[in-house]
Write a protein that holds these residues in place. Structure first.
Motif, PDB file in Angstrom:
ATOM      1  N   PHE A 214      -0.802   5.106   4.158  1.00 41.43           N
ATOM      2  CA  PHE A 214       0.162   4.127   4.704  1.00 41.43           C
ATOM      3  C   PHE A 214       1.331   3.873   3.933  1.00 41.43           C
ATOM      4  CE2 PHE A 214      -4.282   3.312   6.182  1.00 41.43           C
ATOM      5  CZ  PHE A 214      -4.038   3.300   7.572  1.00 41.43           C
ATOM      6  N   SER A 215       2.413   4.063   4.459  1.00 47.50           N
ATOM      7  CA  SER A 215       3.780   4.049   4.198  1.00 47.50           C
ATOM      8  C   SER A 215       4.719   2.899   4.776  1.00 47.50           C
ATOM      9  CB  SER A 215       4.238   5.308   4.188  1.00 47.50           C
ATOM     10  OG  SER A 215       5.602   5.349   3.866  1.00 47.50           O
ATOM     11  N   ASN A 216       5.600   2.550   4.041  1.00 44.04           N
ATOM     12  CA  ASN A 216       6.622   1.767   4.538  1.00 44.04           C
ATOM     13  C   ASN A 216       7.802   2.692   4.938  1.00 44.04           C
ATOM     14  OD1 ASN A 216       6.951   2.373   1.707  1.00 44.04           O
ATOM     15  ND2 ASN A 216       8.682   1.076   1.762  1.00 44.04           N
ATOM     16  N   LYS A 217       7.579   3.849   4.802  1.00 44.62           N
ATOM     17  CA  LYS A 217       8.586   4.751   5.536  1.00 44.62           C
ATOM     18  C   LYS A 217       8.292   5.377   6.752  1.00 44.62           C
ATOM     19  CE  LYS A 217      10.242   5.870   0.619  1.00 44.62           C
ATOM     20  NZ  LYS A 217      11.325   5.293   0.632  1.00 44.62           N
ATOM     21  N   ALA A 218       9.252   6.112   7.411  1.00 50.04           N
ATOM     22  CA  ALA A 218       9.106   6.702   8.454  1.00 50.04           C
ATOM     23  C   ALA A 218       8.627   8.084   8.436  1.00 50.04           C
ATOM     24  CB  ALA A 218      10.302   7.011   9.125  1.00 50.04           C
ATOM     25  N   SER A 219       8.637   8.578   7.025  1.00 54.07           N
ATOM     26  CA  SER A 219       8.143   9.878   6.640  1.00 54.07           C
ATOM     27  C   SER A 219       7.928   9.919   5.043  1.00 54.07           C
ATOM     28  CB  SER A 219       8.700  11.013   7.201  1.00 54.07           C
ATOM     29  OG  SER A 219       9.982  10.982   6.541  1.00 54.07           O
ATOM     30  N   GLY A 220       6.985  10.688   4.644  1.00 59.26           N
ATOM     31  CA  GLY A 220       6.674  10.922   3.193  1.00 59.26           C
ATOM     32  C   GLY A 220       5.749   9.868   2.765  1.00 59.26           C
ATOM     33  N   VAL A 221       5.703   9.867   1.353  1.00 60.09           N
ATOM     34  CA  VAL A 221       4.981   8.990   0.860  1.00 60.09           C
ATOM     35  C   VAL A 221       5.467   7.498   0.701  1.00 60.09           C
ATOM     36  CG1 VAL A 221       3.589  10.593  -0.755  1.00 60.09           C
ATOM     37  CG2 VAL A 221       5.675   9.375  -1.486  1.00 60.09           C
ATOM     38  N   GLY A 222       4.598   6.262   0.747  1.00 61.32           N
ATOM     39  CA  GLY A 222       5.230   5.127   0.636  1.00 61.32           C
ATOM     40  C   GLY A 222       4.123   4.168   0.530  1.00 61.32           C
ATOM     41  N   GLY A 223       4.158   2.925   0.455  1.00 62.36           N
ATOM     42  CA  GLY A 223       3.121   2.107   0.210  1.00 62.36           C
ATOM     43  C   GLY A 223       2.951   0.623   0.257  1.00 62.36           C
ATOM     44  N   ALA A 224       2.434  -0.193  -0.331  1.00 60.61           N
ATOM     45  CA  ALA A 224       2.037  -1.726  -0.189  1.00 60.61           C
ATOM     46  C   ALA A 224       3.088  -2.258  -0.901  1.00 60.61           C
ATOM     47  CB  ALA A 224       0.773  -2.116  -0.819  1.00 60.61           C
ATOM     48  N   LEU A 225       3.666  -3.369  -0.493  1.00 60.22           N
ATOM     49  CA  LEU A 225       4.829  -4.146  -1.045  1.00 60.22           C
ATOM     50  C   LEU A 225       3.970  -5.137  -2.007  1.00 60.22           C
ATOM     51  CD1 LEU A 225       6.964  -4.654   2.312  1.00 60.22           C
ATOM     52  CD2 LEU A 225       7.450  -3.302   0.160  1.00 60.22           C
ATOM     53  N   PRO A 226       4.669  -5.787  -3.296  1.00 58.96           N
ATOM     54  CA  PRO A 226       4.090  -6.267  -4.121  1.00 58.96           C
ATOM     55  C   PRO A 226       3.977  -7.892  -3.719  1.00 58.96           C
ATOM     56  CG  PRO A 226       6.153  -5.854  -4.792  1.00 58.96           C
ATOM     57  CD  PRO A 226       6.018  -5.211  -3.639  1.00 58.96           C
ATOM     58  N   ALA A 227       2.696  -8.307  -3.292  1.00 59.01           N
ATOM     59  CA  ALA A 227       2.513  -9.689  -3.135  1.00 59.01           C
ATOM     60  C   ALA A 227       2.219 -10.806  -4.427  1.00 59.01           C
ATOM     61  CB  ALA A 227       1.230  -9.768  -2.197  1.00 59.01           C
ATOM     62  N   THR A 228       2.838 -11.836  -4.363  1.00 60.03           N
ATOM     63  CA  THR A 228       2.836 -12.942  -5.213  1.00 60.03           C
ATOM     64  C   THR A 228       1.328 -12.973  -5.705  1.00 60.03           C
ATOM     65  OG1 THR A 228       4.689 -14.143  -4.717  1.00 60.03           O
ATOM     66  CG2 THR A 228       3.110 -15.434  -5.704  1.00 60.03           C
ATOM     67  N   ASN A 229       1.050 -13.154  -7.089  1.00 61.67           N
ATOM     68  CA  ASN A 229      -0.209 -13.447  -7.687  1.00 61.67           C
ATOM     69  C   ASN A 229      -1.336 -12.327  -7.222  1.00 61.67           C
ATOM     70  OD1 ASN A 229       0.099 -16.180  -8.877  1.00 61.67           O
ATOM     71  ND2 ASN A 229       0.429 -16.917  -6.757  1.00 61.67           N
ATOM     72  N   THR A 230      -0.499 -10.915  -7.140  1.00 67.42           N
ATOM     73  CA  THR A 230      -1.638  -9.990  -7.179  1.00 67.42           C
ATOM     74  C   THR A 230      -1.091  -8.811  -8.146  1.00 67.42           C
ATOM     75  OG1 THR A 230      -0.172  -8.756  -5.724  1.00 67.42           O
ATOM     76  CG2 THR A 230      -1.865 -10.267  -4.622  1.00 67.42           C
ATOM     77  N   GLY A 231      -0.218  -9.208  -9.152  1.00 67.28           N
ATOM     78  CA  GLY A 231       0.597  -8.111  -9.837  1.00 67.28           C
ATOM     79  C   GLY A 231      -0.202  -7.824 -11.098  1.00 67.28           C
ATOM     80  N   TRP A 232      -1.387  -8.268 -11.565  1.00 69.55           N
ATOM     81  CA  TRP A 232      -2.084  -7.549 -12.718  1.00 69.55           C
ATOM     82  C   TRP A 232      -3.413  -7.163 -12.331  1.00 69.55           C
ATOM     83  CZ3 TRP A 232      -1.052 -12.659 -11.324  1.00 69.55           C
ATOM     84  CH2 TRP A 232      -1.959 -13.473 -11.438  1.00 69.55           C
ATOM     85  N   THR A 233      -4.094  -6.613 -13.129  1.00 67.16           N
ATOM     86  CA  THR A 233      -5.208  -5.765 -12.590  1.00 67.16           C
ATOM     87  C   THR A 233      -6.288  -6.701 -12.063  1.00 67.16           C
ATOM     88  OG1 THR A 233      -5.138  -3.955 -14.416  1.00 67.16           O
ATOM     89  CG2 THR A 233      -7.166  -4.304 -13.523  1.00 67.16           C
ATOM     90  N   VAL A 234      -6.785  -7.676 -12.492  1.00 63.97           N
ATOM     91  CA  VAL A 234      -7.864  -8.377 -11.945  1.00 63.97           C
ATOM     92  C   VAL A 234      -7.562  -9.141 -10.621  1.00 63.97           C
ATOM     93  CG1 VAL A 234      -7.682 -10.462 -13.242  1.00 63.97           C
ATOM     94  CG2 VAL A 234      -9.942  -9.843 -12.354  1.00 63.97           C
ATOM     95  N   ALA A 235      -6.280  -9.708 -10.626  1.00 62.08           N
ATOM     96  CA  ALA A 235      -5.469 -10.197  -9.474  1.00 62.08           C
ATOM     97  C   ALA A 235      -5.470  -9.012  -8.305  1.00 62.08           C
ATOM     98  CB  ALA A 235      -4.447 -10.689  -9.831  1.00 62.08           C
ATOM     99  N   GLY A 236      -5.037  -7.582  -8.798  1.00 60.95           N
ATOM    100  CA  GLY A 236      -5.019  -6.701  -7.939  1.00 60.95           C
ATOM    101  C   GLY A 236      -6.542  -6.320  -7.147  1.00 60.95           C
ATOM    102  N   MET A 237      -7.450  -6.366  -7.847  1.00 58.04           N
ATOM    103  CA  MET A 237      -8.960  -6.039  -7.448  1.00 58.04           C
ATOM    104  C   MET A 237      -9.179  -7.023  -6.442  1.00 58.04           C
ATOM    105  SD  MET A 237     -10.454  -5.145 -11.096  1.00 58.04           S
ATOM    106  CE  MET A 237     -12.307  -5.262 -10.506  1.00 58.04           C
ATOM    107  N   ALA A 238      -8.945  -8.454  -6.970  1.00 63.52           N
ATOM    108  CA  ALA A 238      -9.254  -9.286  -6.083  1.00 63.52           C
ATOM    109  C   ALA A 238      -8.520  -9.455  -4.662  1.00 63.52           C
ATOM    110  CB  ALA A 238      -8.852 -10.842  -6.270  1.00 63.52           C
ATOM    111  N   ALA A 239      -7.478  -8.907  -4.518  1.00 61.73           N
ATOM    112  CA  ALA A 239      -6.545  -9.022  -3.417  1.00 61.73           C
ATOM    113  C   ALA A 239      -7.103  -7.733  -2.671  1.00 61.73           C
ATOM    114  CB  ALA A 239      -5.020  -8.464  -3.687  1.00 61.73           C
TER     115      ALA A 239
END
Length: 522
Positions: A214-239
């Motif tokens: 899944f991409s934020n672009k019309a073609s090629g690689v893209g991905g998820a946008l950074p959400a508040t309080n998900t920016g470190w490992t255990v928070a990313g895992m919870a998200a």
């Protein structure tokens, strides 16, 4: 011995000098924050200072201080110049003359100096300016303001996974979920949506292009946008596993690692681990660090009853020696080998399995370069990412060669954006390139025509992973996440952009605090 007279002049002079030193310290701290962390939130920065930038050691805070002390003293010396008075000028003239051995012929140095009252005003002004800049650089005003606001985000958008209607296929699919430390699409080639002239991660780039990504672009690689309080490992895992953020301000003034001290970890959340456990899955999580760091062990045991094979487990069971320690514990090369062994063991059972991995070599700062990795690039971080890309691809190819692969879905995702901002700034080169978190779904049970031009966060990985296993989700929503395969709008798309969603996530929520973070208390 002549006694020092603590006159009014002495105290004003002394306090002024102290204020200038503090001003220099604050200004260099603001500079360090911008270079190393840039737009990172204060929660994340506190976490990495208290818990360590690598290896889980807090001495990285003092390391950062020591590295910047020369700059502090250089700036302090510069700020001191207007503090020179007539006696100071005379002393400096004699010192210069002595050094040049031209005492008699030395020309006098005329220095600017301020009156005592003006010196006090000058030093206080510099101190206040430095404090304001430091506070602004950490975003503290916005952080405090957000805590005074409330949001209805959860009441309006949160879907309780525990009560959601989920329909599993008759033959349940295995899941292999790989969390890649700090992996983002910036390192892919410009030709395919990244920001690098030559792809640093060609294997991961190819996996994204040839599978469902899944991409934020019309073609090629893209991905998820950074959400508040998900920016470190255990928070990313919870998200990604439960569709919720991890709000640091609710830890009661303690650091992120204090979450490990809580008896219950997000007791009101309901994760994919709990869903699959209820469906009879065998579940294992493999990581080369200590699972207790940041409360990850509680997240995994209380939300899915995972069998955790971490650094301590492997020492106890003789997979590594008692005195073995590399980086966070052991390197990713061993992680993937142990994962192969565990996948084979799980596949031998007549039950479906959920095997999850967490890499660590690409963790900042500068990461860990295994001796077996090629040194193709001049930058160590480039080489580590390149090596990680190869290791992941090799593991995926191994899984594909196994009998259980036909009924197995592999999900690969960065846990969050990279934290070494100076490295990524160099890649982006002053452009408006949007950094996004890497993802790809290999061998999913369904296909989709809605993978491009998507605005989403890692919350959406939760229902999307279940959908990739062939699970039908009534309403296509779980937690704060949307099933990306469905094409329905994500919270980011509903709120008109990531900035608007993050604004809501930063605010206080009675629903989150009472029904997700604490529920029945700690």
């Amino acid at each position: 011995m002549r006694k020092i007279k603590f006159t009014k002049r002495f105290w004003i002079k002394s306090i002024s000098i102290i204020l200038l030193f503090l001003a220099a310290f604050c200004l260099i701290a603001a500079r360090y924050k911008y270079i190393v962390f840039k737009n990172s939130q204060i929660d994340e920065i506190i976490f990495y200072f208290v818990n360590g930038l690598a290896g889980g050691k807090s001495d990285n805070l003092w390391s950062a201080v020591l590295q910047n002390l020369p700059l502090v003293f250089l700036l302090f010396g510069t700020l001191l110049i207007p503090m020179f008075d007539k006696s100071s000028s005379s002393l400096i003239n004699h010192m210069i003359a002595f050094c040049l051995k031209k005492i008699k012929s030395s020309r006098k140095l005329t220095l600017p100096f301020l009156r005592l009252r003006n010196q006090a005003i000058y030093s206080l002004s510099m101190f206040l300016i430095a404090i304001v800049l430091l506070i602004q650089s950490f975003g503290i005003p916005n952080y405090i303001y957000a805590l005074t606001q409330s949001t209805k985000l959860y009441e309006e958008n949160y879907v309780n996974p525990k009560t959601a209607k989920l329909t599993f296929p008759e033959k349940k699919r295995n899941l292999i979920y790989i969390y890649l430390e700090s992996m983002e699409n910036t390192l892919a080639s410009k030709a395919n949506g990244g920001s690098s002239e030559t792809s640093i991660i060609p294997e991961l780039e190819e996996l994204a292009l040839k599978n469902t990504s899944f991409s934020n672009k019309a073609s090629g690689v893209g991905g998820a946008l950074p959400a508040t309080n998900t920016g470190w490992t255990v928070a990313g895992m919870a998200a990604q596993s439960a569709g919720v953020p991890l709000k640091e301000n609710l830890v009661g003034g303690r650091d992120h690692n204090a979450l490990g001290e809580f008896k219950k970890f997000l007791p009101g959340a309901y994760s994919i681990g709990e869903i699959l456990e209820k469906q009879g899955y065998n579940q294992t999580f493999v990581m080369g660090s200590e699972a207790s760091f940041g409360g990850r062990d509680k997240l995994l045991t209380q939300h899915g009853n995972f069998n955790i094979e971490d650094y301590n487990y492997d020492k106890k069971h003789g997979k590594i020696s008692e005195d073995y320690k590399v980086w966070w514990g052991y390197e990713d090369k061993k992680l993937f080998q142990f994962a192969r062994e565990e996948a084979s063991r799980l596949a031998a059972s007549d039950k479906p399995f959920n095997l999850q991995l967490l890499t660590a070599d690409t963790h900042f700062t500068d990461s860990y370069l295994d001796e077996t990795c090629a040194k193709t690039f001049s930058n160590q971080y480039d080489n580590v990412h390149a090596c990680s890309s190869k290791q992941v691809a090799a593991f995926v190819n191994w899984v594909k060669s196994q009998p259980f692969y036909e009924n197995t879905t592999i999900v690969i995702s960065g846990d969050h954006l990279g934290m070494q901002t100076s490295y990524y700034d160099e890649k982006i080169g002053g452009t408006n390139y949007q950094r996004t978190i890497y993802n790809t779904f290999i061998n999913p049970a369904i296909s989709t025509s809605h993978s491009k031009n998507r605005q989403f966060t890692t919350f959406d990985m939760y229902p999307s992973t279940l959908a990739a296993l062939g699970v039908k989700i009534d309403g296509d929503r779980l937690g704060l996440g949307t099933n990306l395969f469905s094409g329905k709008k994500t919270p980011v798309e509903q709120y008109g952009g990531i900035e608007n969603l993050n604004s809501e996530l930063s605010k206080r929520s009675a629903y989150y605090e009472n029904k997700i973070f604490t529920k029945s208390g700690n």
